[in-house]
Design a protein around this motif. Structure first.
Motif, mmCIF file in Angstrom:
data_model
loop_
_atom_site.group_PDB
_atom_site.id
_atom_site.type_symbol
_atom_site.label_atom_id
_atom_site.label_comp_id
_atom_site.label_asym_id
_atom_site.label_seq_id
_atom_site.Cartn_x
_atom_site.Cartn_y
_atom_site.Cartn_z
ATOM 1 N N GLU A 210 -80.273 19.279 70.673
ATOM 2 C CA GLU A 210 -80.268 18.516 69.419
ATOM 3 C C GLU A 210 -80.024 19.432 68.221
ATOM 4 O O GLU A 210 -79.268 19.090 67.315
ATOM 5 N N THR B 69 -78.410 22.292 68.135
ATOM 6 C CA THR B 69 -77.028 22.767 68.128
ATOM 7 C C THR B 69 -76.079 21.682 67.628
ATOM 8 O O THR B 69 -75.215 21.933 66.777
ATOM 9 N N ILE B 70 -76.260 20.479 68.163
ATOM 10 C CA ILE B 70 -75.382 19.380 67.761
ATOM 11 C C ILE B 70 -75.548 19.105 66.261
ATOM 12 O O ILE B 70 -74.563 18.899 65.546
ATOM 13 N N SER C 118 -72.705 19.500 63.513
ATOM 14 C CA SER C 118 -72.265 18.280 62.833
ATOM 15 C C SER C 118 -72.268 18.447 61.307
ATOM 16 O O SER C 118 -71.624 17.690 60.605
#
Lengths: 286, 286
Positions: A5, A7-8, A12
């Motif tokens: 989570e 990293t994303i 983003s």
């Protein structure tokens, strides 16, 4: 939050900027090391009072920043930021610039060079036996800092909760509701968790170089009492202002030990506190 | 458009979907081959009339698709799409599914497997001496297809301009203004560049399996003349409908040779043309 989570979410943050997304994902995927922490879009205070800047990619373990320069897309100067935004001190940090060129090969070549540099930095730290693999679950824990034995402003130490900072400094609380605590360990010291953004009661702020805090009470009913109170006890303040990191999570970051400058404080301009130490020894808490 | 611009645009199509952006950029950066073309968010007609689907990443040289499955984020069924959207035939294409799992390692492991598969596919084609490195400037040029000697529906051949398709079939034009040409090479054949979306004059469409075209004139003043015209000359149609690719560029894609089915055509339901050949020999144009 898991590393997935985290990293994303970090990646983003670069989504709306296409070249930034390309460069950041390329560095991330080609470096391919889950033990290296990264932060996208990190505000930094440049050394020597040069103001703050936003860097596109920051590796805290390496004190290393990547800035992506898009000649065709001038980035806006980011002068006005929320006072709650986490801004780290970039003393002794390094900056690497990737310039978006005409061809993808030219961009990729720069990233290859950058990756070689990053890998050699990690290797140096590993050879010195000083490499600390990124541990998302432990990085803001008191135990991590207690083991280390100190907090130093240049390392941007931070906690997620007031209680964690308190207990790191030997308070041994089970719950906290305030932002001002008399230290149980350090004589004549208080732990202070101010908000450096305007709220109903206070308008406190810290200077860009981190050397001075100005404290002002906005509530006319409390103002006098507060002002007298400050002058009645000459204490040192161990300061952990509240800020919000780039993913929107709360952070209480150690910004140093401050002493009140009574001479330059005034009812009109506020109370001034000056940095007297950038570090605190917590080795007694082991 | 340069490869840099193309690449950034393709990747930016995944920007709003965070896991898709992560997976696509990881595949792209770790494959790291600029001779491999990729398309993000490609509509495909599944074989055997199973309807169309959107694949997240498509490698046309390999006829290979990657679908990213986010169990927590159900994707909407994409049933209604613009009739102008480019939909490729996926006959003999392969599909690989990446499932977003709890840990980043599990996602990365799947991508590693995928990369091994992609690399082995490329190697196989290279060993057969059939590898054509992606050439952005030449891929839609008549010369590329003339050298090849044929157009085949299953390879999704396409041109950027009507004149390029015409000249690939021996028309030798310097400029074109129409969408209907008598062939100079193929007896009793016409080149047809219809629009398969409703416009002022026409409502033409192609069936999902690509086997049938229904042609309808919407203009009451022209309707009768057109209908008589169709019945007065029994010709074959080499068809290149106009479509719009996933970056918004025009595309005239060869969809086959069609013959009019007079028996099933009617004034009310329109004129029906049926696919009689999926390929055309253009080797005479070398």
């Amino acid at each position: 939050m898991t590393k997935r989570e985290y990293t994303i979410k970090q990646i983003s943050k670069t989504n709306k900027k296409n070249y930034e997304n390309y460069v950041v994902t390329r560095i991330y995927h080609r470096l391919n090391r889950s033990d290296v922490k990264f932060i996208t879009q990190q505000y930094v205070n440049r050394p020597e009072g040069k103001g703050h800047a936003l860097t596109d990619l920051y590796f805290p373990q390496l004190r290393f920043h990547v800035e992506i320069d898009e000649p065709f897309h001038k980035k806006q100067e980011l002068l006005d930021i929320d006072r709650e935004t986490d801004i780290i001190q970039a003393t002794n940090h390094e900056f690497f610039r990737i310039i978006i060129k005409e061809s993808l090969e030219e961009i990729n070549d720069q990233i290859d060079q950058l990756l070689m540099l990053i890998k050699s930095k990690i290797e140096t730290i590993e050879n010195e036996q000083k490499w600390e693999p990124w541990d998302l679950e432990k990085e803001f824990q008191p135990s991590y800092f207690i083991k280390k034995g100190y907090l130093h402003v240049d390392e941007n130490p931070a906690f997620r909760k007031i209680i964690d900072a308190c207990n790191c400094l030997g308070q041994n609380y089970e719950a906290v509701q305030r932002g001002w605590f008399k230290s149980k360990i350090y004589p004549n010291h208080f732990l202070w968790f101010p908000k450096f953004y305007i709220n109903e009661e206070w308008d406190n702020r810290i200077s860009e170089d981190g050397n001075m805090i100005i404290e002002k009470c906005k509530n006319p009913e409390k103002f006098e009492e507060w002002y007298k109170g400050v002058f009645s006890h000459d204490v040192k303040r161990i300061v952990f202002p509240r800020s919000i990191d780039n993913l929107g999570f709360k952070l209480y970051k150690f910004v140093g030990i401050f002493e009140t400058d009574f001479e330059n404080s005034s009812f009109e301009n506020g109370v001034i506190h000056r940095l007297v130490s950038k570090s605190i020894d917590i080795s007694g808490e082991k």
